[in-house]
Design a protein around this motif. Structure first.
Motif, PDB file in Angstrom:
ATOM      1  N   GLY A 450       0.792  -1.219   0.000  1.00 47.68           N
ATOM      2  CA  GLY A 450       0.000   0.000   0.000  1.00 47.68           C
ATOM      3  C   GLY A 450       0.820   1.261   0.000  1.00 47.68           C
ATOM      4  O   GLY A 450       2.054   1.241  -0.039  1.00 47.68           O
ATOM      5  N   PHE A 451       0.126   2.383   0.072  1.00 45.88           N
ATOM      6  CA  PHE A 451       0.761   3.689   0.021  1.00 45.88           C
ATOM      7  C   PHE A 451      -0.215   4.737   0.549  1.00 45.88           C
ATOM      8  O   PHE A 451      -1.403   4.451   0.770  1.00 45.88           O
ATOM      9  N   THR A 452       0.275   5.930   0.784  1.00 45.48           N
ATOM     10  CA  THR A 452      -0.578   7.059   1.127  1.00 45.48           C
ATOM     11  C   THR A 452      -0.509   8.080   0.008  1.00 45.48           C
ATOM     12  O   THR A 452       0.496   8.188  -0.704  1.00 45.48           O
ATOM     13  N   VAL A 453      -1.593   8.821  -0.161  1.00 46.01           N
ATOM     14  CA  VAL A 453      -1.597   9.979  -1.053  1.00 46.01           C
ATOM     15  C   VAL A 453      -2.070  11.176  -0.249  1.00 46.01           C
ATOM     16  O   VAL A 453      -2.999  11.074   0.556  1.00 46.01           O
ATOM     17  N   ARG A 454      -1.412  12.309  -0.446  1.00 41.43           N
ATOM     18  CA  ARG A 454      -1.842  13.509   0.267  1.00 41.43           C
ATOM     19  C   ARG A 454      -1.801  14.710  -0.666  1.00 41.43           C
ATOM     20  O   ARG A 454      -1.012  14.765  -1.614  1.00 41.43           O
ATOM     21  N   THR A 455      -2.666  15.666  -0.389  1.00 40.63           N
ATOM     22  CA  THR A 455      -2.857  16.805  -1.266  1.00 40.63           C
ATOM     23  C   THR A 455      -2.597  18.116  -0.537  1.00 40.63           C
ATOM     24  O   THR A 455      -2.717  18.203   0.692  1.00 40.63           O
ATOM     25  N   PHE A 456      -2.248  19.125  -1.313  1.00 37.76           N
ATOM     26  CA  PHE A 456      -2.140  20.504  -0.840  1.00 37.76           C
ATOM     27  C   PHE A 456      -2.909  21.350  -1.852  1.00 37.76           C
ATOM     28  O   PHE A 456      -2.453  21.529  -2.983  1.00 37.76           O
ATOM     29  N   GLN A 457      -4.064  21.852  -1.447  1.00 34.33           N
ATOM     30  CA  GLN A 457      -4.958  22.502  -2.384  1.00 34.33           C
ATOM     31  C   GLN A 457      -4.980  24.014  -2.139  1.00 34.33           C
ATOM     32  O   GLN A 457      -5.561  24.490  -1.170  1.00 34.33           O
ATOM     33  N   ASN A 458      -4.338  24.730  -3.046  1.00 29.08           N
ATOM     34  CA  ASN A 458      -4.311  26.187  -2.966  1.00 29.08           C
ATOM     35  C   ASN A 458      -5.266  26.836  -3.961  1.00 29.08           C
ATOM     36  O   ASN A 458      -5.302  28.072  -4.061  1.00 29.08           O
ATOM     37  N   GLY A 459      -5.987  26.030  -4.724  1.00 33.71           N
ATOM     38  CA  GLY A 459      -6.936  26.582  -5.675  1.00 33.71           C
ATOM     39  C   GLY A 459      -6.249  27.276  -6.833  1.00 33.71           C
ATOM     40  O   GLY A 459      -5.138  26.927  -7.228  1.00 33.71           O
ATOM     41  N   VAL A 460      -6.896  28.309  -7.380  1.00 32.48           N
ATOM     42  CA  VAL A 460      -6.366  29.067  -8.504  1.00 32.48           C
ATOM     43  C   VAL A 460      -5.528  30.225  -7.977  1.00 32.48           C
ATOM     44  O   VAL A 460      -5.992  31.006  -7.142  1.00 32.48           O
TER      45      VAL A 460
END
Length: 487
Positions: A450-460
């Motif tokens: 398995g693995f992890t996925v992570r996000t950083f969402q700054n938009g536009v």
């Protein structure tokens, strides 16, 4: 003297096994005879669907016949399988894209496949393996084909004219096409000149969501020395798999200062032993300032061999018949510990989580769970799909991080008390002393990748006089511990 002892020990090991000298092991260098891609998806999140891109590379100087099989997430049922033929040092790439009801494979690669797969002749995923008489009670819609995992098995090497047929002709009018793919497509089999598999394949996979700016990439897990005999079959034959008779039921695992060479009753037990982990861990980020989210992906590649038609160790839950509760991870008993970056524990573990909207999915072969920040009650019912990958096969409903904070890591530990136990002619070698002990080995935990996925969402964001997307993501392999002892 040390050399004599080492040679004597090696001879003792070889004489102990009636199946020969081969033994399957998980290759840390990423190349082998079989590949496990822990996850593929065409699910959607924030209104945009993922595409899955993957590659297979032949690092060897011989031509190869490979079985490529896509297994859906809920019960590892095959939804697409075909043969790929690679010339020496060849590579093959393809993509899995969403359709109105499920998934479809497309490729612009010119390497030979059977049946033929190209940009105009893709392969549409099928529900035939879990509908009608094959129903497993986990749903019969094509939506099941939207996520799962991939296995690739090197069935054989090609020799003579068969090898020439699949090798790219770089001098032929600049086309760089294989000499004659029809030689392996029709009649595809009886006339092929084949030899034993030799290994040396690797692979990568990318989960990409173009509209959301997400790209998660990772390597496939590689199993080496799977077999020294040909496993070749035509594409319409469901054989081979990880329990094929040509696979010697022997595994090698190095753990905790010992080399465990284990003999098994079934080939699939040898494969499972190489993947047996007592615990699996990963980092998380749910930072509010960057609107970050984290999904954990966990796949049990051999689970269906221990849950159908009935459950046998090391699994507790029978596939399609488990009773998920607030103490289970994909139907299996686990303990969960959460830590922040200041070493403090927190969170609620797996003991206060509501059931997901569709409870059977909790017993899936490939599962995802996301994380919520806060100490209050989780929303009920929870959103059906996980926040990052849009999965509806959730191992936990979702994890409440409680007081642990926005960033940290967590570990899941199997505590069923069950083990995968090898035969009495197994042997283990103490790496420091060279001492050899005969006797069975008990592998605690579960066969997992398995693995992890992570996000950083700054938009536009404003990029000078233009606008640009400020969303980012990353994928990270899970970390593991092993527990191997005597029964």
């Amino acid at each position: 003297m040390k050399l004599r002892k080492s040679l004597a020990a090696l001879l003792t090991l070889l004489l102990a096994f009636p199946w020969g000298t081969g033994a399957v092991y998980l290759n840390a260098d990423g190349m082998g005879q079989a590949l496990i891609y822990p996850y593929y998806t065409t699910q959607a999140t924030n209104g945009s669907a993922y595409n899955t891109l993957f590659s297979i590379v032949n690092h060897a100087a011989d031509a190869k016949a490979l079985r490529v099989r896509f297994r859906e997430a809920r019960n590892s049922r095959s939804v697409a399988e075909f043969n790929v033929f690679l010339g020496p040092h060849d590579a093959w790439t393809a993509g899995v894209i969403p359709t109105a009801s499920g998934s479809r494979l497309v490729t612009h690669d010119t390497s030979c496949t059977a049946p033929r797969a190209s940009a105009s002749d893709g392969i549409t995923f099928s529900s035939a393996s879990y509908t009608g008489a094959a129903s497993d009670g986990n749903g019969d819609g094509l939506d099941r084909t939207r996520e799962g995992w991939i296995e690739v098995i090197e069935m054989a090497t090609l020799v003579g004219g068969s090898a020439t047929a699949v090798t790219h002709d770089n001098s032929f009018q600049g086309s760089r096409l294989p000499f004659d793919c029809s030689a392996v497509q029709v009649p595809e089999g009886p006339t092929l000149a084949i030899g034993a598999p030799t290994g040396g394949i690797s692979g990568t996979i990318t989960l990409i969501n173009v509209a959301n700016g997400m790209d998660f990439s990772m390597n496939a897990e590689a199993l080496a020395e799977l077999s020294k005999r040909s496993l070749y079959r035509i594409a319409s034959d469901a054989y081979p798999d990880f329990n094929s008779a040509e696979i010697d039921p022997i595994s090698i695992v190095v753990a905790n200062g010992f080399i465990y060479r284990s003999a098994w009753n079934r080939p699939v037990d040898a494969v499972s032993a190489t993947l047996m982990r007592k615990s699996w861990a990963g980092e998380f980020v749910v930072d509010q300032a960057t609107r970050s989210n984290t999904d954990f992906v966990t796949t049990f590649p051999t689970r269906s061999f221990y849950t159908e038609p009935t459950q046998i160790p090391p699994f507790v839950a029978a596939s399609g018949h488990c009773t998920p509760d607030i103490y289970s991870f994909a139907g299996e008993p686990v303990a969960m510990s959460v830590f922040n970056r200041e070493e403090r524990g927190g969170g609620t573990g797996g003991t206060s989580l509501p059931l997901p909207p569709v409870s059977n999915f909790r017993c899936a072969a490939s599962t995802v769970f996301g994380l919520y920040l806060g100490t209050g009650a989780l929303p009920t019912p929870l959103t059906k799909n996980s926040l990052v990958l849009g999965s509806d096969n959730q191992a936990f409903a979702s994890g409440n991080l409680g007081s642990s904070g926005e960033n940290g890591w967590l570990v899941l530990s199997s505590n069923s008390g069950l083990a995968l136990t090898s035969r009495t002619e197994s042997v283990r070698t103490d790496i420091s002393s060279g001492n050899i002990v005969f006797g069975p080995h008990a592998f605690a935990g579960l066969p997992v990748v398995g693995f992890t996925v992570r996000t950083f969402q700054n938009g536009v964001l404003s990029c000078g006089s233009a606008l640009c997307q400020g969303n980012y993501g990353g994928a990270f392999a899970l970390k593991y511990t092993r527990a191997v002892g005597t029964p």
